[in-house]
Design an enzyme around this catalytic site. Structure first.
Site, mmCIF file in Angstrom:
data_model
loop_
_atom_site.group_PDB
_atom_site.id
_atom_site.type_symbol
_atom_site.label_atom_id
_atom_site.label_comp_id
_atom_site.label_asym_id
_atom_site.label_seq_id
_atom_site.Cartn_x
_atom_site.Cartn_y
_atom_site.Cartn_z
ATOM 1 N N HIS A 78 -6.145 -7.427 -0.551
ATOM 2 C CA HIS A 78 -6.447 -5.958 -0.806
ATOM 3 C C HIS A 78 -5.496 -5.545 -2.234
ATOM 4 C CE1 HIS A 78 -6.926 -6.456 3.544
ATOM 5 N NE2 HIS A 78 -7.956 -5.508 3.297
ATOM 6 N N ASP A 110 -2.534 -10.709 -2.399
ATOM 7 C CA ASP A 110 -3.084 -10.114 -1.104
ATOM 8 C C ASP A 110 -4.550 -9.883 -1.327
ATOM 9 O OD1 ASP A 110 -1.951 -8.652 1.577
ATOM 10 O OD2 ASP A 110 -3.933 -7.597 0.925
ATOM 11 N N HIS A 139 0.898 -1.363 -0.123
ATOM 12 C CA HIS A 139 0.016 -0.063 0.024
ATOM 13 C C HIS A 139 0.692 1.409 -0.027
ATOM 14 C CE1 HIS A 139 -3.576 -2.282 0.542
ATOM 15 N NE2 HIS A 139 -3.291 -2.748 1.553
HETATM 16 ZN ZN LIG Z 1 -4.020 -7.085 2.646
#
Ligand SMILES: [Zn+2]
Ligand SMILES: [Zn+2]
Length: 598
Positions: free
Chosen positions: A364, A362, A326
């Site tokens: 996300h 992942d 991220h």
């Molecule tokens: Zn994640």
């Protein structure tokens, strides 16, 4: 281990929208606190913590950081000392992805209107009494937090209601054994003669020192025990450190970081070492050890990539934290400080790789990695993640996000439309999107952003991928880039799930066959719709996808026409000429799975 866990709570379709935790819920809570005129203050280790009901905002100007000497800084947020901050910690990583999402689905009989994270932490409270509110005391009263998954449980239950692990969990019991053998293990050096086909692992216990300062009673899901659990599991399986080469720890240099991040970002992370604790966002913490841990994580990933490209080792596993995908060009977020996969990709190129494939499984979307490489056609980024029209954290990663300028077609997003996604959908997407594109791209090294938060039992991901599924995906990726494969740990918050999954992945790196016992993957109708959408968009950049899309459409047309004939008496083939209609295709889906799937 996975078989001991309860089936996932998540159901197809995710959490009803009215039950979602939202930023608005946070702001409503702040409104309530402010309206009561009861600003909260707390002292942490003698340091006065700045009142900060505004931590739900991602604007760092709202808050001051707590310096070790008590002075205020400006790069990160302090706080997380009152109940409002519990709401926030969930809501920024929240929407459907918050721990609450699972809990709410589990409690489907309850009236779901108006749920917030308060319901998660204050369940069974009959009424709220803001006047006498003592949140820190109430949150721990009669509750225990599960070691395995961090979820709260009432004292009278002996097994976690989320993951079924025992109150006195022994999930970390093997770490002492690992520690003893790890202390004796030799690090590889430039002179070390490594056997052909070696697997290297990057790990250092200093990364365990990155942790949230304990000013909240509930544990942060991104916690040091994640690495302990995986290390213990690998040791119990007899493969680490005994069967793996051990990469010496190295802090990444500022020069290397500046190839990925801005100098402001690098400096802001570095400054956290002067603070007792600080926050980049309300869920992205740092303590005095975080900057070093982040540099060690990135350094280990870079050196693993170099070792693989140089041919000294065949593949590797980076057992590192904090995670990275991220973290973008200029911001830390989503528990991530430096982007480890991006640093590794550039290290690989410095070592001689011309083309790098990053596969991100992942749960996300790796918004940071995509941002860093979105205009770069030498790094292909393919991500599979929950998206749900942008309602799942971080909200990016729609199928139409394909990269920019020269990088168009080099961002490939496979955005699931709901929770509960399992092995079949992932493997089907690998077969029909990931591997064909990878073969056409022909990378020199493949890097996996390997979060295990799509694993069965994960409190944030609420999906259903098994350790066998991860082993199968790993095995499939060994066919890319002549087996040069680097697996980098990202998220994953159920200790038993991540440790069993990571162990199966490392077994494949060491040469074992995948333990996935099934034949052809039969995707869900939602999974098929996502794959078809991605193929429609990406076929203009990847010609290899054109016949794959045509084949799937033909199979669907066959199912469609069979359905039409049986249900409406229409002759087979008539509907081939009609555009596919989503609702009709969905109705036909069981026919397709039963009669047409390979
Ligand atoms: Zn994640
Ligand atoms: Zn649990």
């Amino acid at each position: 281990m996975a078989s001991d866990m309860r089936p996932p709570n998540s159901k197809k379709g995710g959490v009803p929208s009215h039950a979602r935790v939202s930023d608005q819920a946070c702001h409503d809570k702040f409104q309530s606190c402010d309206g009561d005129g009861k600003p909260s203050r707390a002292a942490v280790n003698g340091v006065s913590v700045k009142e900060n009901h505004g931590t739900c905002s991602s604007n760092p100007d709202h808050a001051g950081a707590v310096l070790v000497d008590g002075a205020k800084g400006s790069i990160a947020q302090s706080g997380h000392v009152d109940s409002a901050d519990y709401d926030c910690a969930g809501c920024l990583h929240g929407e459907n992805g918050s721990p609450m999402a699972c809990d709410l689905q589990q409690e489907s009989d309850r009236d779901q209107a108006g749920h917030t994270l308060d319901d998660l932490f204050f369940f069974d409270d009959e009424e709220e009494d803001d006047i006498d509110w003592e949140p820190s005391a109430r949150i721990v009263e009669n509750r225990w937090f599960c070691t395995n998954c961090t979820m709260p449980n009432m004292d009278e239950v002996t097994h976690c209601q989320n993951c079924n692990d025992h109150k006195g969990s022994e999930v970390l019991a093997g770490y002492d054994v690992f520690q003893a053998s790890f202390a004796q293990a030799a690090l590889i050096s430039a002179d070390t003669a490594l056997p052909p086909g070696s697997t290297a692992i990057g790990f250092d216990e200093q990364m365990l020192l990155h942790s949230e300062v304990e000013i909240k009673p509930n544990p942060h899901p991104e916690r040091p025990n994640r690495l302990r659990a995986i290390a213990a599991s690998l040791a119990a399986a007899g493969i680490f450190p005994s069967k793996c080469a051990l990469v010496p720890p190295r802090e990444i240099t500022k020069k290397e970081l500046l190839m990925v991040h801005t100098s402001d970002h690098v400096e802001s992370v570095e400054q956290t070492k002067n603070m007792l604790y600080s926050y980049f966002t309300s869920d992205t913490y740092a303590n005095k050890e975080s900057a070093r841990a982040a540099k060690l994580a990135a350094g280990l990933c870079a050196d693993l990539a170099s070792l693989i490209v140089s041919g000294r080792v065949n593949n590797g596993f980076a057992l590192v934290r904090p995670p990275g995908h991220h973290a973008g060009v200029k911001q830390a977020m989503g528990f991530c400080l430096h982007n480890n996969a991006a640093v590794a990709a550039l290290a690989a190129q410095k070592a001689g790789a011309k083309k790098v494939l990053i596969v991100d499984w992942d749960v996300h979307h790796g918004n940071g990695t995509q941002e860093i490489f979105e205009g770069n056609k030498s790094v292909l980024y393919i991500s599979l993640h929950r998206h749900e029209d942008g309602n799942f954290y971080p909200g990016t990663g729609a199928a139409h996000e394909v990269g920019v300028l020269d990088g168009q077609g080099f961002s490939v997003n496979i955005p699931w439309s709901c929770g509960g996604v399992g092995d079949d959908d992932y493997i089907f997407a690998f077969q029909h999107v990931v591997l064909p594109i990878a073969a056409e791209f022909a990378p020199d090294i493949t890097i996996v952003s390997a979060g295990f938060d799509a694993a069965r039992g994960d409190p944030l991901g609420c999906c259903d991928v098994t350790p066998a599924g991860y082993s199968q995906m790993t095995s499939m990726l060994t066919t890319c880039s002549e087996g040069r494969l680097l697996i980098i740990l990202e998220g994953g918050y159920n200790l038993r799930s991540i440790s069993s999954s990571a162990t199966e992945v490392v077994k494949v790196l060491l040469g074992d066959g995948p333990c996935y016992g099934k034949g052809a993957a039969a995707p869900s109708k939602e999974g098929m719709q996502t794959v078809l959408q991605v193929l429609e968009i990406q076929q203009q950049y990847w010609p290899v996808l054109v016949p794959i899309l045509a084949s799937l459409q033909a199979q669907q047309g066959l199912a469609l026409s069979k359905y039409a004939k049986s249900a409406h008496g229409i002759e087979t083939g008539v509907l081939f000429k009609q555009p596919l209609r989503k609702t009709f295709v969905a109705e036909c889906w069981e026919t397709f799975v039963l009669e047409c799937a390979p």
